[in-house]
Design a protein around this motif. Structure first.
Motif, PDB file in Angstrom:
ATOM      1  N   VAL A  40       0.816  -1.210   0.000  1.00 11.18           N
ATOM      2  CA  VAL A  40       0.000   0.000   0.000  1.00 11.18           C
ATOM      3  C   VAL A  40       0.858   1.272   0.000  1.00 11.18           C
ATOM      4  O   VAL A  40       0.661   2.177  -0.817  1.00 11.18           O
ATOM      5  CB  VAL A  40      -0.938  -0.016   1.224  1.00 11.18           C
ATOM      6  N   SER A  81      -9.370  -7.687  -2.641  1.00  3.50           N
ATOM      7  CA  SER A  81      -8.941  -7.405  -1.268  1.00  3.50           C
ATOM      8  C   SER A  81     -10.037  -6.677  -0.518  1.00  3.50           C
ATOM      9  O   SER A  81     -10.835  -5.928  -1.118  1.00  3.50           O
ATOM     10  CB  SER A  81      -7.698  -6.508  -1.333  1.00  3.50           C
ATOM     11  N   THR A  93      -9.551  -4.225   1.025  1.00  2.01           N
ATOM     12  CA  THR A  93      -9.214  -2.805   0.917  1.00  2.01           C
ATOM     13  C   THR A  93     -10.160  -2.070  -0.050  1.00  2.01           C
ATOM     14  O   THR A  93     -10.185  -0.835  -0.057  1.00  2.01           O
ATOM     15  CB  THR A  93      -7.728  -2.651   0.517  1.00  2.01           C
ATOM     16  N   TYR A  98      -3.079   1.213  -4.737  1.00  2.00           N
ATOM     17  CA  TYR A  98      -3.186  -0.251  -4.765  1.00  2.00           C
ATOM     18  C   TYR A  98      -4.654  -0.672  -4.728  1.00  2.00           C
ATOM     19  O   TYR A  98      -5.115  -1.485  -5.534  1.00  2.00           O
ATOM     20  CB  TYR A  98      -2.423  -0.844  -3.570  1.00  2.00           C
ATOM     21  N   PHE A 107      -9.430 -10.923   3.389  1.00  2.00           N
ATOM     22  CA  PHE A 107      -9.202 -10.077   4.557  1.00  2.00           C
ATOM     23  C   PHE A 107      -7.702 -10.151   4.889  1.00  2.00           C
ATOM     24  O   PHE A 107      -6.904  -9.748   4.061  1.00  2.00           O
ATOM     25  CB  PHE A 107     -10.219 -10.419   5.660  1.00  2.00           C
ATOM     26  N   PRO A 127      -4.621 -12.352   5.165  1.00  2.07           N
ATOM     27  CA  PRO A 127      -4.031 -13.692   5.088  1.00  2.07           C
ATOM     28  C   PRO A 127      -2.741 -13.782   5.911  1.00  2.07           C
ATOM     29  O   PRO A 127      -1.850 -12.926   5.779  1.00  2.07           O
ATOM     30  CB  PRO A 127      -3.699 -13.867   3.601  1.00  2.07           C
ATOM     31  N   ASN A 132       5.710  -4.778   6.239  1.00  2.17           N
ATOM     32  CA  ASN A 132       4.688  -3.746   6.416  1.00  2.17           C
ATOM     33  C   ASN A 132       3.562  -4.263   7.290  1.00  2.17           C
ATOM     34  O   ASN A 132       2.852  -3.496   7.922  1.00  2.17           O
ATOM     35  CB  ASN A 132       4.043  -3.389   5.065  1.00  2.17           C
ATOM     36  N   ASN A 133       3.360  -5.579   7.257  1.00  2.00           N
ATOM     37  CA  ASN A 133       2.176  -6.159   7.889  1.00  2.00           C
ATOM     38  C   ASN A 133       2.509  -6.751   9.249  1.00  2.00           C
ATOM     39  O   ASN A 133       3.641  -7.116   9.535  1.00  2.00           O
ATOM     40  CB  ASN A 133       1.550  -7.205   6.966  1.00  2.00           C
ATOM     41  N   LEU A 134       1.471  -6.841  10.063  1.00  9.55           N
ATOM     42  CA  LEU A 134       1.671  -7.198  11.463  1.00  9.55           C
ATOM     43  C   LEU A 134       2.266  -8.598  11.659  1.00  9.55           C
ATOM     44  O   LEU A 134       3.251  -8.760  12.390  1.00  9.55           O
ATOM     45  CB  LEU A 134       0.317  -7.106  12.200  1.00  9.55           C
ATOM     46  N   TYR A 176       5.904  -9.191  10.969  1.00  7.00           N
ATOM     47  CA  TYR A 176       6.720  -8.368  11.878  1.00  7.00           C
ATOM     48  C   TYR A 176       6.810  -9.046  13.246  1.00  7.00           C
ATOM     49  O   TYR A 176       7.888  -9.168  13.837  1.00  7.00           O
ATOM     50  CB  TYR A 176       6.124  -6.952  12.006  1.00  7.00           C
ATOM     51  N   LEU A 231       8.123  -4.662  18.627  1.00 10.97           N
ATOM     52  CA  LEU A 231       7.008  -4.330  17.735  1.00 10.97           C
ATOM     53  C   LEU A 231       6.507  -2.939  18.086  1.00 10.97           C
ATOM     54  O   LEU A 231       6.428  -2.591  19.268  1.00 10.97           O
ATOM     55  CB  LEU A 231       5.873  -5.347  17.945  1.00 10.97           C
ATOM     56  N   GLN A 232       6.177  -2.174  17.077  1.00 15.73           N
ATOM     57  CA  GLN A 232       5.446  -0.926  17.313  1.00 15.73           C
ATOM     58  C   GLN A 232       3.968  -1.213  17.088  1.00 15.73           C
ATOM     59  O   GLN A 232       3.581  -1.638  15.988  1.00 15.73           O
ATOM     60  CB  GLN A 232       5.900   0.147  16.334  1.00 15.73           C
ATOM     61  N   VAL A 233       3.175  -1.015  18.107  1.00 17.57           N
ATOM     62  CA  VAL A 233       1.722  -1.203  17.976  1.00 17.57           C
ATOM     63  C   VAL A 233       1.144   0.153  17.581  1.00 17.57           C
ATOM     64  O   VAL A 233       1.225   1.120  18.348  1.00 17.57           O
ATOM     65  CB  VAL A 233       1.110  -1.701  19.302  1.00 17.57           C
ATOM     66  N   PHE A 234       0.550   0.192  16.383  1.00 18.16           N
ATOM     67  CA  PHE A 234       0.077   1.473  15.844  1.00 18.16           C
ATOM     68  C   PHE A 234      -1.289   1.828  16.419  1.00 18.16           C
ATOM     69  O   PHE A 234      -2.319   1.482  15.856  1.00 18.16           O
ATOM     70  CB  PHE A 234      -0.010   1.402  14.314  1.00 18.16           C
ATOM     71  N   GLY A 256      -5.941  -2.109  17.075  1.00 18.26           N
ATOM     72  CA  GLY A 256      -6.682  -2.385  15.845  1.00 18.26           C
ATOM     73  C   GLY A 256      -7.142  -3.844  15.780  1.00 18.26           C
ATOM     74  O   GLY A 256      -6.420  -4.756  16.181  1.00 18.26           O
ATOM     75  N   TYR A 281      -7.962 -12.054  10.621  1.00 19.78           N
ATOM     76  CA  TYR A 281      -6.831 -12.834  10.114  1.00 19.78           C
ATOM     77  C   TYR A 281      -7.341 -14.190   9.660  1.00 19.78           C
ATOM     78  O   TYR A 281      -8.115 -14.837  10.367  1.00 19.78           O
ATOM     79  CB  TYR A 281      -5.757 -12.993  11.209  1.00 19.78           C
TER      80      TYR A 281
END
Ligand code: NAD
Ligand code: UD1
Length: 335
Positions: A85, A123, A125, A147, A176, A178, A196-198, A201, A213-216, A227, A231
């Motif tokens: 994205v 997606s 998205t 995207y 959703f 994967p 980029n994805n949780l 990471y 990990l940075q939790v956004f 969030g 999954y």
């Protein structure tokens, strides 16, 4: 035989295994721009024979014509394309060019060859941001980045193609989130650079490759403030495509399905499940929200259940266990 563009990628490689399990032969077309060549051998080891592979670009229509003339292809699954994205915001023309041209070239070549059965990787998205969950297939559509627009534009193009020629049967599958890996631990997601994805990471933090990990965002209106996403295990996702292929055999037109579990999991839930699966700590810091993120996003998967007879079977614990097995196996592979 099923033509599978992007068949060496994360979802495509698992799709190959699901196709073999369902008794289908398959032909992979991939340019390996976002996958490793050695994945082909690992797919072969799981399915018991060397896969047929064509190395090339899905936008190469002469190559597509040749492949479709040489092999008895009955249907195609179109995974090939770019999917990051943030990168699509920085390089919109590259995304429009590669994703739209790829889909146009494939549909044109399939039409010339008289193959009118296609499954397209869309997606979640494509859904307009909304606090109203869950999302069913009739929810309003609007992309928030290039995207996402390529996915919406391709869906629109496929509707127009099917309207022009009723012999087409097309599935647009809106995935959703994967995650997970093949249960053998020999196939999985291989993000290049910083994920980029949780899920990837978190796996790298558990493995000690990244410190924290940075939790956004910890202030979303969700049970723990982080969030929430839907999954879905990548093998459940692949099995959803098998169900869609079966449905297309008897149904013309465009058929759109959410592929999700219908269950939301928060960032901290996923962290805890991964800690349990790996036996390793996943230290984290809660940092400000990531721009463009929504608090919650999860599917209403009833349509896929009712029409395709498909539901996701694997839960978060298995997604994390399989992803961790893959994370450990990946460390043993030549880089
Ligand atoms: P991936 O990058 O792992 O796989 C894509 C594969 O396509 C790679 O092997 C890459 O080398 C190949 N490829 C890219 N451009 C190509 C081209 N022009 N010609 C030939 N091959 C090409 O991605 P993935 O996660 O497996 O995603 C597969 C599809 O599913 C994509 O269309 C993606 O947009 C869609 N999707 C993915 C997710 C996700 O979270 N992974 C979510 C929703 C939708
Ligand atoms: C991403 C894509 C989306 C795609 C979807 C499906 C982005 C911006 N969006 O969405 O287009 O359809 O995957 O796979 O890439 N998070 C953290 N720390 C991290 C990474 C993520 O806290 O380092 C959080 C996010 O804020 C979110 C959740 O984890 O709440 C999931 O994030 P991610 O894996 O990137 O997926 P999506 O944002 O759902």
């Amino acid at each position: 035989m099923i033509l599978i563009t992007g068949g060496a990628g994360f979802i495509g490689s698992h799709m190959c295994v699901a196709l073999a399990e369902a008794g289908h032969r398959f032909l992979i077309l991939d340019n390996f721009s976002n996958s490793a060549r050695d994945v082909v051998g690992r797919i072969g080891a799981l399915v018991g024979r060397a896969p047929l592979v064509a190395e090339g670009d899905v936008r190469d229509e002469a190559l597509l014509d040749r492949l479709l003339a040489e092999h008895p292809v009955e249907a195609a699954i179109h995974f090939a394309g770019l999917k990051a994205v943030g990168e699509s915001v920085r390089e919109p023309l590259r995304y429009y060019r590669e994703n739209i041209d790829g889909a146009l070239a494939l549909v044109a070549a399939l039409g010339r060859a008289g193959v009118r059965r296609l499954v397209f990787s869309s997606s979640a998205t494509v859904y307009a941001p909304t606090p109203a969950m869950p999302l069913d297939e009739t929810a309003p559509l609007r992309a928030t980045n290039p995207y996402g627009w390529t996915k919406l534009m391709i869906e629109q193009m496929l509707h127009d193609v099917a309207r022009s020629d009723p012999a087409w049967s097309i599935a647009c599958l809106r995935y959703f989130n994967p995650v997970g890996a093949h249960e053998s631990g020999t196939l999985g997601e291989e993000p290049q650079g910083v994920p980029n994805n949780l899920a990837p990471y978190v796996a790298q933090v558990a493995a000690g490759q990244r410190p924290r990990l940075q939790v956004f965002g910890g202030d979303y209106p969700t049970p723990d403030g982080t969030g929430v996403r839907d999954y879905i295990h990548v093998m459940d996702l692949a099995e959803g495509h098998i169900a869609a292929l079966r449905h297309l055999a008897g149904h013309a037109g465009v058929h759109t399905f959410n592929l999700g579990t219908g269950r939301g999991t928060s960032v901290l839930d996923l962290v805890r499940s991964f800690e349990a699966a790996s036996g390793r700590p996943v230290p984290y810091d809660i940092v400000p929200r990531r721009e463009g993120d929504v608090g919650e996003c999860w599917a209403d998967p009833a349509r896929a259940r009712d029409v395709l007879g498909w539901t996701a079977r694997r839960g978060i614990a298995q997604m994390c266990a399989d992803a961790w097995r893959w994370q450990q196996h990946r460390a043993t592979l030549p880089s």
